[in-house]
Design an enzyme around this catalytic site. Sequence first.
Site, PDB file in Angstrom:
ATOM      1  N   GLU A 120      41.689  47.096 -54.042  1.00  0.00           N
ATOM      2  CA  GLU A 120      40.274  46.841 -53.797  1.00  0.00           C
ATOM      3  C   GLU A 120      39.881  47.609 -52.539  1.00  0.00           C
ATOM      4  O   GLU A 120      40.634  47.621 -51.573  1.00  0.00           O
ATOM      5  CB  GLU A 120      40.061  45.326 -53.579  1.00  0.00           C
TER       6      GLU A 120
ATOM      7  N   HIS B  80      46.187  41.751 -55.799  1.00  0.00           N
ATOM      8  CA  HIS B  80      45.666  43.020 -55.293  1.00  0.00           C
ATOM      9  C   HIS B  80      45.750  43.061 -53.777  1.00  0.00           C
ATOM     10  O   HIS B  80      45.924  42.032 -53.124  1.00  0.00           O
ATOM     11  CB  HIS B  80      44.225  43.281 -55.769  1.00  0.00           C
TER      12      HIS B  80
ATOM     13  N   HIS C  55      42.707  42.209 -46.822  1.00  0.00           N
ATOM     14  CA  HIS C  55      43.405  41.021 -47.314  1.00  0.00           C
ATOM     15  C   HIS C  55      44.395  41.375 -48.402  1.00  0.00           C
ATOM     16  O   HIS C  55      44.323  42.442 -49.003  1.00  0.00           O
ATOM     17  CB  HIS C  55      42.431  39.946 -47.820  1.00  0.00           C
TER      18      HIS C  55
END
Length: 134
Positions: free
Chosen positions: A130, A79, A7
């Site tokens: 991440e 992020h 994502h």
Amino acid sequence: MIGRLNHVAIAVPDIASASRVYRDMLGATLSEPVEQPEHGVTVVFIELPNTKIELLEPLGENSPIANFLAKAPSGGIHHVCYEVDDILAARDRLKREGARVLGDGEPKTGAHGKPVLFLHPKDFNGTLVELEEA
Ligand code: CO
């Protein structure tokens, strides 16, 4: 080692307004807002054919995205999340290569119930990364 883009997370000052943009202007299918007090955010999940977008709005007093929005009041990309097969192996390899893992270096349970880690943006061209175990 690096796998799929899981994502892209976008910090927003007003998740209802941001949701309208994605739903009404872009025609996306959105989840209801999900409060995640342990992460200090309210999240709306947007499923795209090849990845996801997550809208993040600060929740509570010490939200980890509060400083970001203080610097970028209209919001911005916060992020990107890449999948890895083995998060501990990925962490150890990255540390050997000189990357900094945020926090205590131990994976936490992320928004999708899977182990995640965050990597220092200064080691990735100014992008907070991440990692999520696929
Ligand atoms: Co994320």
